[in-house]
Design a protein around this motif. Structure first.
Motif, PDB file in Angstrom:
ATOM      1  N   ALA A 101      13.794  -0.220   1.370  1.00  0.00           N
ATOM      2  CA  ALA A 101      13.464   0.537   2.419  1.00  0.00           C
ATOM      3  C   ALA A 101      11.976  -1.277   2.121  1.00  0.00           C
ATOM      4  O   ALA A 101      11.197  -0.277   2.263  1.00  0.00           O
ATOM      5  CB  ALA A 101      12.655   1.414   1.566  1.00  0.00           C
ATOM      6  N   PRO A 102      12.497  -1.366   3.411  1.00  0.00           N
ATOM      7  CA  PRO A 102      10.878  -2.356   3.930  1.00  0.00           C
ATOM      8  C   PRO A 102       9.428  -1.965   4.252  1.00  0.00           C
ATOM      9  O   PRO A 102       9.396  -0.795   5.422  1.00  0.00           O
ATOM     10  CB  PRO A 102      11.740  -3.519   4.476  1.00  0.00           C
ATOM     11  N   ALA A 103       8.426  -2.321   3.740  1.00  0.00           N
ATOM     12  CA  ALA A 103       7.259  -1.762   4.816  1.00  0.00           C
ATOM     13  C   ALA A 103       6.128  -3.018   4.855  1.00  0.00           C
ATOM     14  O   ALA A 103       5.974  -3.664   3.204  1.00  0.00           O
ATOM     15  CB  ALA A 103       6.348  -0.467   3.918  1.00  0.00           C
ATOM     16  N   ILE A 105       1.357  -1.299  -0.280  1.00  0.00           N
ATOM     17  CA  ILE A 105      -0.465   0.024   0.163  1.00  0.00           C
ATOM     18  C   ILE A 105       0.536   1.142  -0.201  1.00  0.00           C
ATOM     19  O   ILE A 105       0.353   2.715  -0.375  1.00  0.00           O
ATOM     20  CB  ILE A 105      -1.228   0.137   0.944  1.00  0.00           C
ATOM     21  N   ALA A 106       2.264   1.163   0.789  1.00  0.00           N
ATOM     22  CA  ALA A 106       3.420   2.039   0.547  1.00  0.00           C
ATOM     23  C   ALA A 106       3.705   2.886  -0.736  1.00  0.00           C
ATOM     24  O   ALA A 106       4.776   3.938  -1.248  1.00  0.00           O
ATOM     25  CB  ALA A 106       4.097   1.992   1.772  1.00  0.00           C
ATOM     26  N   THR A 139      -1.205   0.057   7.751  1.00  0.00           N
ATOM     27  CA  THR A 139      -2.663  -0.039   6.789  1.00  0.00           C
ATOM     28  C   THR A 139      -4.015  -0.085   8.013  1.00  0.00           C
ATOM     29  O   THR A 139      -3.606  -1.022   9.104  1.00  0.00           O
ATOM     30  CB  THR A 139      -2.884  -1.505   6.024  1.00  0.00           C
ATOM     31  N   GLY A 140      -5.266   0.690   7.989  1.00  0.00           N
ATOM     32  CA  GLY A 140      -6.268   0.093   8.936  1.00  0.00           C
ATOM     33  C   GLY A 140      -6.024   0.824  10.611  1.00  0.00           C
ATOM     34  O   GLY A 140      -5.320   1.978   9.822  1.00  0.00           O
ATOM     35  N   ALA A 141      -5.842   0.589  11.554  1.00  0.00           N
ATOM     36  CA  ALA A 141      -6.287   0.830  12.638  1.00  0.00           C
ATOM     37  C   ALA A 141      -5.462   0.692  12.967  1.00  0.00           C
ATOM     38  O   ALA A 141      -4.504   0.652  14.459  1.00  0.00           O
ATOM     39  CB  ALA A 141      -7.290   0.340  13.131  1.00  0.00           C
TER      40      ALA A 141
END
Length: 405
Positions: free
Chosen positions: A122-124, A19-20, A158-160
């Protein structure tokens, strides 16, 4: 050089399917606007988040995910071979696993295998995925092979969900890329090292609205953190009152007072290879804290403020090192007899290196540049001419490296 034209550094921006991925557009903009020739190589999954026309428009190059496109140009080999830097942002757990195990099932993973230039990842991902032993082993493998794997940031996912796994700010990823490119093909010589850096200026509260403080901006400490991260180190930055954005790939601990800074530095130093005390730590603090604002009374002079000494953190960590080969670096901000005071302080504090610079209202504090002399315990002196604070930071790490052994 081609005629009178300077050839732009060639950067491959890999984008994997997280998503990033949208944040990579900002990284692409910073790279292109700073004079780099950028080719974007997304995975097929990444195109579900940002389409190929966007990448093509922003980079000025056609975009493909397949090894079968433009086969006559052998893109799966040529792209990696001609690059000066490959950066993947975001790098998903899947991408890290493929890179660590040498899999090559699309254009991006083929590019990673053929690249002979520096690689930044650059991990996410979600915290649980980042912390999984499989991901940690893959990261360790990639770092051992010379890749710079930037630690994820802590924040909203992502999300909350909230935790470690957020893609660092694109501006800070750009700074890592800039530093890695500046070093050329030099290996990440701080890989496998944990370094602790303090930055900023402590504030000692007098009452709820007043404090004793200093002019330190924290920029030199942040330069030390950024250069160490770009050279492959695991970095813990203990910052006091800087208001600067967190550097990419750095674990940041926020503190306010000298006592808080001491506790954070001692905790982080327990497994550190080096501790660099670049923060301006207040020598004194008010003996008493007024619970309410101290009022001005007509016709009366204010009561004297009684001060007590703060702990001498540099002397303490120098005398009580967790192991004999732990490297301790101090900073000395002087206004007169700079070198003489610096040599006396080096002897008194017992550190390995002491960075001595002259300060004043319009010198060093808050500036983008610095000049200093680095004094070593063996008596050597290394002048660092006026220039970017990153240049001084690199000199500090260059001098610290031999001391690890």
């Amino acid at each position: 050089m081609r005629g009178d034209t300077v050839e732009k550094p060639k950067v491959v921006l890999g984008v994997s399917g997280g998503i990033a991925a949208y944040k990579a557009c900002e990284l692409l903009r910073r790279l292109t606007e700073s004079g780099h020739d950028v080719r974007v190589v997304p995975t097929a999954s990444a195109l579900h988040f940002v389409g190929a026309p966007t990448w093509a428009a922003l980079s000025g190059h056609p975009v493909s995910t397949e090894v079968w496109s433009e086969v006559h140009e052998v893109p799966h080999v040529r792209i990696g071979q001609s690059a000066d830097l490959v950066v993947v942002a975001p790098a998903t757990a899947d991408l890290l696993a493929k890179a660590a195990h040498g899999l090559a099932d699309d254009l991006l993973t083929n590019t990673l295998l053929t690249a002979r230039c520096p690689v930044v990842l650059a991990p996410a991902m979600h915290t649980e995925m980042w912390e999984h032993p499989a991901t940690q082993e893959n990261v360790a493998t990639l770092r051992r092979r010379g890749a710079v794997v930037v630690e994820p940031a802590v924040g909203r996912l992502t999300g909350a969900d909230t935790g470690k796994g957020r893609l660092p700010d694109p501006a800070e990823i750009f700074e890592v890329c800039r530093r890695v490119l500046a070093r050329g093909t030099a290996a990440p010589d701080l890989a496998g090292r944990h370094v602790v850096i303090s930055a900023g200026g402590t504030r000692e509260p007098l009452d709820p609205v007043r404090f004793l403080g200093n002019r330190s901006s924290g920029k030199q400490g942040y330069a030390l953190a950024r250069t160490a991260a770009a050279r492959g180190a695991r970095v813990t930055l203990v910052e006091a009152n800087t208001r600067l954005p967190d550097p990419a790939g750095v674990d940041v601990v926020h503190v306010g007072t000298a006592v808080e800074l001491r506790a954070a530095v001692l905790a982080a130093a327990a497994d550190a290879d080096a501790v660099v005390m670049a923060a301006a730590v207040a020598d004194f603090r008010p003996a008493e804290y007024a619970a309410g604002k101290i009022k001005k009374k007509d016709g009366e002079e204010p009561a004297p403020v009684v001060l007590v000494r703060n702990p001498d953190i540099l002397a303490e960590i120098s005398a009580e090192r967790v192991r004999a080969d732990q490297v301790i670096v101090g900073f000395a901000a002087e206004t007169d007899d700079v070198l003489a005071n610096g040599r006396a302080k080096l002897l008194r504090k017992g550190c390995d290196l002491l960075v001595v610079n002259e300060v004043g209202e319009h010198r060093t504090f808050g500036a983008e540049e610095n000049e200093a002399v680095v004094l070593a315990a063996d008596g050597t002196e290394t002048p660092v001419p006026h220039g970017p604070k990153e240049a001084l930071a690199d000199t500090v790490w260059d001098l610290a490296l031999p001391l690890f052994h």
